[in-house]
Design an enzyme around this catalytic site. Structure first.
Site, PDB file in Angstrom:
ATOM      1  N   GLY B  47       0.193  -1.205   0.204  1.00 16.71           N
ATOM      2  CA  GLY B  47       0.102   0.258  -0.158  1.00 16.71           C
ATOM      3  C   GLY B  47       0.736   1.227   0.156  1.00 16.71           C
ATOM      4  O   GLY B  47       2.263   1.092   0.572  1.00 16.71           O
ATOM      5  N   LEU B 106       7.508   2.745   4.261  1.00 21.36           N
ATOM      6  CA  LEU B 106       8.063   3.206   3.267  1.00 21.36           C
ATOM      7  C   LEU B 106       8.679   4.952   4.014  1.00 21.36           C
ATOM      8  O   LEU B 106       9.833   4.634   4.040  1.00 21.36           O
ATOM      9  CB  LEU B 106       7.397   3.261   1.868  1.00 21.36           C
ATOM     10  CG  LEU B 106       6.830   1.991   2.100  1.00 21.36           C
ATOM     11  CD1 LEU B 106       6.069   2.885  -0.195  1.00 21.36           C
ATOM     12  CD2 LEU B 106       8.137   1.037   1.291  1.00 21.36           C
ATOM     13  N   HIS B 147      -3.650   0.860   7.675  1.00 19.38           N
ATOM     14  CA  HIS B 147      -2.291   1.540   7.760  1.00 19.38           C
ATOM     15  C   HIS B 147      -2.376   2.754   6.852  1.00 19.38           C
ATOM     16  O   HIS B 147      -2.009   3.966   6.871  1.00 19.38           O
ATOM     17  CB  HIS B 147      -1.421   0.615   7.858  1.00 19.38           C
ATOM     18  CG  HIS B 147      -0.030   1.337   7.570  1.00 19.38           C
ATOM     19  ND1 HIS B 147       0.821   0.948   8.278  1.00 19.38           N
ATOM     20  CD2 HIS B 147       0.391   2.241   6.406  1.00 19.38           C
ATOM     21  CE1 HIS B 147       2.607   1.700   7.938  1.00 19.38           C
ATOM     22  NE2 HIS B 147       2.125   2.729   6.704  1.00 19.38           N
ATOM     23  N   HIS B 151      -2.053   7.509   7.054  1.00 21.42           N
ATOM     24  CA  HIS B 151      -1.742   8.600   6.413  1.00 21.42           C
ATOM     25  C   HIS B 151      -2.265   9.826   6.502  1.00 21.42           C
ATOM     26  O   HIS B 151      -1.664  11.044   5.935  1.00 21.42           O
ATOM     27  CB  HIS B 151      -0.843   7.788   5.805  1.00 21.42           C
ATOM     28  CG  HIS B 151       0.031   6.977   5.660  1.00 21.42           C
ATOM     29  ND1 HIS B 151       1.530   7.563   6.407  1.00 21.42           N
ATOM     30  CD2 HIS B 151       1.173   5.452   5.367  1.00 21.42           C
ATOM     31  CE1 HIS B 151       2.669   6.628   6.203  1.00 21.42           C
ATOM     32  NE2 HIS B 151       2.830   5.666   5.529  1.00 21.42           N
TER      33      HIS B 151
HETATM   34 ZN   LIG Z   1       2.964   4.353   5.518  1.00 17.67          ZN
END
Ligand SMILES: [Zn+2]
Lengths: 180, 176
Positions: B47, B106, B147, B151
């Protein structure tokens, strides 16, 4: 951090043990900060009423001077401090791919027994926590392990069956890390 | 199409609340294509969210299909798979259950940790053409959507870590 600093600083492992009381971490780390040290990865926990600390400390000082930096705090709080020079690097994490929890009636050698068969089956232990629960006359030993199964999960599963036959219950959970 | 640069914490954009998308135009579609290409270029990523490339708009992409076929964990075996979901202005309507699992990001290199998420969710979101869709997700896919949706509200998995010791006690004493 500039180049000249990088050359002269080195890593130490500082181990601290003492009776638990408020302020140990704050006062020790303040003394290290004031002495120009950097902290790396640390593990700090209460074990049986004692407070134990393992921390990576980066410093340009010799280990005797490092000992001197924390000496006054150690004396004031009756802490034992041990310092080793180590080869270390940050950003060297290995991701666990399996979590294993185990428990059984406490008996002599249980940790050696468990970790012995796991090592044989190719488990590299990255993190292990254990506790003694139950009561004084019926203690229960509990372990939780994060590890990296070098030879895959199946080899581990079969040795867990062997432990079960010896009265140690084990649950294996593969870890798949979500990245996003 | 282009692979965009992924920003990492402490970039302050990762801690801001993103704005809803109002224009479903060609510029949006082109950005979504770039965002997807960026996700595909990141090893292991299931993702990505627009703020992770510095764009503060409520856009995320989730695609767990490559991972759940491997069927490694219970959460993966139980996972739904809606394929490649492009979720614009996503709203999680219902959330049920609680599962702890390991997450990395990431935008947070070299660290992973345990996070509790709802086991199943239902959500609505718009596609790049502006059509509204409803989705149900469970297991690993539900974790990925939560998740990424975090963000959009300036939240990282670091904001939701479960302490190893707490996890230890919860798991062990439940099993005994
Ligand atoms: Zn993330």
């Amino acid at each position: 951090m500039n180049q000249s600093e990088q050359r002269t600083k080195s890593w130490y492992m500082m181990t601290v043990v003492g009776k638990d009381r408020p302020g140990i971490v704050a006062r020790l780390t303040q003394a290290l900060f004031e002495g120009g040290c950097n902290l790396g990865e640390t593990s700090m926990t209460r074990l049986g009423g004692n407070f134990t600390i393992m921390m990576m400390v980066e410093s340009d000082a010799e280990s005797t001077r490092l000992q001197g930096l924390v000496g006054p705090v150690a004396d004031a709080l009756a802490l034992h401090v041990h310092i080793d020079s180590i080869q270390a690097r940050l950003h060297e994490h290995t991701e666990p791919n399996v979590q294993i929890s185990l428990y059984g009636a406490d008996r002599a050698g249980i940790v050696a027994e468990v970790t012995g068969v796991l090592a044989e089956a190719g488990l590299n232990i990255l993190d292990l926590n254990s506790e003694v629960a139950g009561t004084g006359d019926k203690p229960v030993y509990i372990m939780m392990i994060d590890g990296y199964a070098e030879g895959g999960i199946e080899a581990l599963k079969s040795v867990l069956e062997r432990l079960k036959a010896r009265g140690i219950e084990a649950t294996l959970t593969p870890i798949a890390t979500l990245v996003g | 199409m282009a692979v965009l640069e992924v920003v990492s914490y402490p970039d302050e954009r990762l801690k801001r609340v993103s704005d809803p998308v109002v224009q479903f135009d060609e510029a949006l579609q082109s950005f979504v294509a770039d965002l997807e290409q960026t996700m595909r270029a990141s090893p292991g990523a299931v993702g990505i969210a627009a703020p992770q490339v510095g764009r503060l708009q409520r856009i995320v992409i989730v695609d767990v299909s490559s991972v759940i076929n491997r069927n490694r964990t219970k959460e993966q075996q139980n996972s739904s798979s809606n394929g490649c979901m492009i979720l614009i202005n996503p709203e999680i309507a219902r959330a049920e259950g609680r599962v702890v699992g390991r997450e990395g990001c990431l935008s947070v290199p070299d660290f992973t940790g345990n996070v509790a998420r709802a086991a199943a969710i239902s959500l609505t979101a718009f596609d790049p053409a502006g059509r509204r869709h409803e989705y149900r997700c469970k297991g690993f896919e539900a974790r990925a959507v939560q998740h990424e949706a975090d963000h959009l509200d300036g939240l990282l998995f670091l904001d939701r870590l479960v302490s190893p010791r707490e996890l230890f006690r919860r798991k062990i004493y439940r099993s005994i």
